[in-house]
Design a protein around this motif. Structure first.
Motif, short mmCIF file in Angstrom:
data_model
loop_
_atom_site.label_atom_id
_atom_site.label_comp_id
_atom_site.label_asym_id
_atom_site.label_seq_id
_atom_site.Cartn_x
_atom_site.Cartn_y
_atom_site.Cartn_z
N MET A 1 1.07 -1.06 0.10
CA MET A 1 -0.14 -0.06 -0.07
C MET A 1 0.92 1.28 -0.14
O MET A 1 1.83 1.35 0.25
N THR A 2 0.22 2.36 -0.23
CA THR A 2 1.10 3.70 -0.50
C THR A 2 0.42 4.74 0.39
O THR A 2 -0.53 4.64 1.09
N ILE A 3 1.44 5.82 0.79
CA ILE A 3 0.82 6.73 1.64
C ILE A 3 0.51 7.99 0.65
O ILE A 3 1.17 8.51 -0.15
N LEU A 4 -0.67 8.76 1.08
CA LEU A 4 -1.29 9.89 0.13
C LEU A 4 -1.05 11.07 1.11
O LEU A 4 -1.53 11.05 2.27
N VAL A 5 -0.51 12.24 0.77
CA VAL A 5 -0.61 13.35 1.18
C VAL A 5 -1.54 14.41 0.24
O VAL A 5 -1.30 14.48 -0.71
N ILE A 6 -2.47 15.04 1.06
CA ILE A 6 -3.14 16.00 0.51
C ILE A 6 -2.52 17.51 0.69
O ILE A 6 -2.29 17.90 1.48
N ALA A 7 -2.03 17.82 -0.49
CA ALA A 7 -1.41 19.03 -0.52
C ALA A 7 -2.33 20.39 -0.19
O ALA A 7 -3.40 20.46 -0.86
N GLU A 8 -1.75 21.22 0.44
CA GLU A 8 -2.43 22.42 0.59
C GLU A 8 -1.79 23.57 -0.31
O GLU A 8 -0.47 23.64 -0.18
N HIS A 9 -2.43 23.99 -1.08
CA HIS A 9 -1.80 24.98 -2.19
C HIS A 9 -2.78 26.18 -2.56
O HIS A 9 -4.10 26.19 -2.19
N ASP A 10 -2.28 26.90 -3.40
CA ASP A 10 -3.14 28.17 -3.92
C ASP A 10 -3.31 28.19 -5.34
O ASP A 10 -3.84 29.21 -6.03
N ASN A 11 -3.44 26.87 -6.04
CA ASN A 11 -3.37 26.71 -7.53
C ASN A 11 -2.14 27.02 -7.99
O ASN A 11 -2.02 26.63 -9.20
N ALA A 12 -1.21 27.79 -7.32
CA ALA A 12 0.11 27.99 -8.26
C ALA A 12 1.23 27.44 -7.61
O ALA A 12 2.19 27.02 -7.93
N THR A 13 1.15 27.74 -6.18
CA THR A 13 2.24 27.15 -5.20
C THR A 13 1.71 26.33 -4.20
O THR A 13 0.88 26.42 -3.78
N VAL A 14 2.64 25.74 -3.59
CA VAL A 14 2.26 24.83 -2.40
C VAL A 14 2.76 25.31 -1.30
O VAL A 14 3.78 25.81 -1.17
N LYS A 15 1.75 25.20 -0.21
CA LYS A 15 2.04 25.86 1.23
C LYS A 15 3.25 25.03 2.02
O LYS A 15 3.35 23.80 1.80
N ALA A 16 3.79 25.78 2.58
CA ALA A 16 4.97 25.13 3.33
C ALA A 16 4.59 24.21 4.24
O ALA A 16 5.63 22.95 4.57
N ALA A 17 3.62 23.96 4.64
CA ALA A 17 2.81 23.12 5.70
C ALA A 17 2.76 21.74 4.94
O ALA A 17 2.93 20.50 5.59
N THR A 18 2.64 21.78 3.54
CA THR A 18 2.71 20.33 3.08
C THR A 18 4.05 19.87 2.86
O THR A 18 4.20 18.53 3.07
N LEU A 19 5.18 20.51 2.89
CA LEU A 19 6.55 20.03 3.24
C LEU A 19 6.70 19.29 4.47
O LEU A 19 7.50 18.22 4.41
N GLY A 20 6.19 19.93 5.22
CA GLY A 20 6.21 19.17 6.76
C GLY A 20 5.37 17.89 6.86
O GLY A 20 5.82 16.79 7.42
N THR A 21 4.11 17.81 6.06
CA THR A 21 3.41 16.66 5.93
C THR A 21 4.18 15.56 5.27
O THR A 21 4.08 14.34 5.44
N VAL A 22 4.86 15.99 4.05
CA VAL A 22 5.58 14.92 3.33
C VAL A 22 6.59 14.34 4.12
O VAL A 22 6.88 13.14 4.21
#
Length: 315
Positions: free
Chosen positions: A1-22
Motif C-alpha cells: 500500500m501507499t501513503i497519500l499526502v493531500i497538498a495545501e496550495h493556492d493553485n500556483a504554489t504549494v504551502k510550506a505546511a505540505t512539506l512538513g506533512t511529506v
C-alpha cells in the motif's frame, strides 16, 4: 500500500505546511517501505503539481483539475479523495484550518478514527500527539486499515523542496457536491513573512496596553529582524491586532528559529503554540511570569524601555 499526502496550495504554489506533512509521510515510509503520493486538487493547478513533484521522497503526484476544486471547498475535495482512498494505507493532511476541515469528513466516510495533530512517528501504526495543551504527549496506535492523520507540520523537519522529479498523473475529479458555494475571499496582504513559515517571529501580549503601542513598538523590531508579527490571544481579544495574528492552541502553531514574546505572560494555550521554537526570548516586567519557564533568554523589565533600546542597538 501507499501513503497519500493531500497538498495545501493556492493553485500556483504549494504551502510550506505540505512539506512538513511529506516529511511525516517519509517517516512512516521508513517503517513500512511504502511510496509517497501527493494529491493536488484544484483548478489550473499544474504549477502547484510541478512544485510538488520536486519534493524529495515523492514518487508520484496526482492532479485533479476541475472548476469545482478551485476554491478548495472541503466537500468537493473530500469526494475526490474518497474516489481513490482505498488505494492507500495512510492519508495525511496538514493540521491547518484547511486540513482540519477536510480530514474529519474523509475519516467519517471511511468509518475510521482520525488521528489528529501528530508530532512524531513511532511506527507505521503508532504516533505521538500532544494533549492537555501540550503538557502531556499521548502515544496512539491505530489498527484501522486506512489511517487518516493530520500532521503538525512544524514538528517535522521538511527537506528542501528541490530534489525529485516525480511523474504527474491526472485523475478525475468528483462532481460538485453542491453542499457549499464559494462566495468571496478577503486576503490580508503583508510585506512580512507568513506567520506559520517565518524564521523569526515577534509576538506581543496584553502588556503592550493598546493597538497603538503594539504598532509603535513591535513593527520597528520586526522590520529590523525581517520577522513576522504575532500575538497572544489576550492581545487579539483586546483588539490590538486581527485574529490571524494569534499564536497558540486556538490560533496558529509555530516553531521558528527565533521567537520574541513581548509583554506575554505565558498562558498555557499560548505556550502550546510556540514552545517548540528553537530560541525563545521573553521580555516581561513580572519575574514570575510563566513565559520565563520556556524562554532561553529572559529580560525582566519595562518593555517600553527595553524594546526601543533593542531596536536602536540592531541598527
Amino acid at each position: 500500500m501507499t501513503i497519500l499526502v493531500i497538498a495545501e496550495h493556492d493553485n500556483a504554489t504549494v504551502k510550506a505546511a505540505t512539506l512538513g506533512t511529506v516529511a511525516a509521510a517519509k517517516a512512516i515510509k521508513s517503517f513500512a517501505q511504502q511510496s509517497v503520493h501527493v494529491l493536488v486538487a484544484g483548478h489550473h493547478a499544474h504549477n502547484a503539481a510541478q512544485a510538488a513533484a520536486k519534493f524529495a521522497g515523492v514518487s508520484k503526484v496526482l492532479l485533479a483539475d476541475a472548476p469545482q476544486l478551485e476554491a478548495g471547498l472541503a466537500e468537493n475535495i473530500e469526494a475526490t479523495v474518497l474516489s481513490i482512498a482505498r488505494n492507500y494505507s495512510h492519508i495525511l493532511v496538514p493540521a491547518t484550518a484547511s486540513g482540519k476541515n477536510i480530514a474529519p469528513r474523509i475519516a467519517a466516510k471511511l468509518d475510521v478514527a482520525q488521528i489528529s495533530d501528530i508530532t512524531a512517528v513511532c511506527s507505521a501504526d503508532t504516533f505521538e500527539r500532544p494533549i492537555y495543551a501540550g503538557n502531556a504527549i499521548a502515544t496512539v496506535q491505530s489498527r484501522d486499515s486506512i489511517k487518516v492523520i493530520t500532521v503538525r507540520a512544524t514538528s517535522f523537519d521538511a527537506d528542501a523542496s528541490e530534489g525529485s522529479s516525480a511523474p504527474i498523473e491526472s485523475i478525475d475529479a468528483a462532481p460538485d457536491a453542491g453542499l457549499s458555494k464559494f462566495v468571496s475571499r478577503d486576503v490580508t496582504k503583508l510585506d512580512r513573512p507568513e506567520l506559520t513559515s517565518a524564521g523569526t517571529i515577534v509576538s506581543g501580549g496584553r502588556g503592550l496596553g493598546s493597538a497603538e503601542n503594539y504598532k509603535r513598538l513591535l513593527e520597528p523590531l520586526a522590520d529590523r529582524l525581517g520577522a513576522a508579527l504575532g500575538a497572544s490571544r489576550a492581545a487579539v481579544d483586546a483588539g490590538y491586532v486581527p485574529n490571524d495574528y494569534q499564536v497558540g492552541q486556538t490560533g496558529k502553531i509555530v516553531a521558528p528559529q527565533l521567537y520574541f514574546a513581548i509583554g506575554i505572560s505565558g498562558a498555557i494555550q499560548h505556550l502550546a503554540g510556540m514552545k517548540d521554537s528553537k530560541v525563545i526570548v521573553a521580555i516581561n516586567k513580572d519575574p514570575e511570569a510563566a513565559i520565563f519557564s520556556v524562554a532561553d533568554y529572559g529580560l525582566v523589565g519595562d518593555l517600553f524601555e527595553i524594546v526601543p533600546e533593542l531596536v536602536q542597538r540592531l541598527q
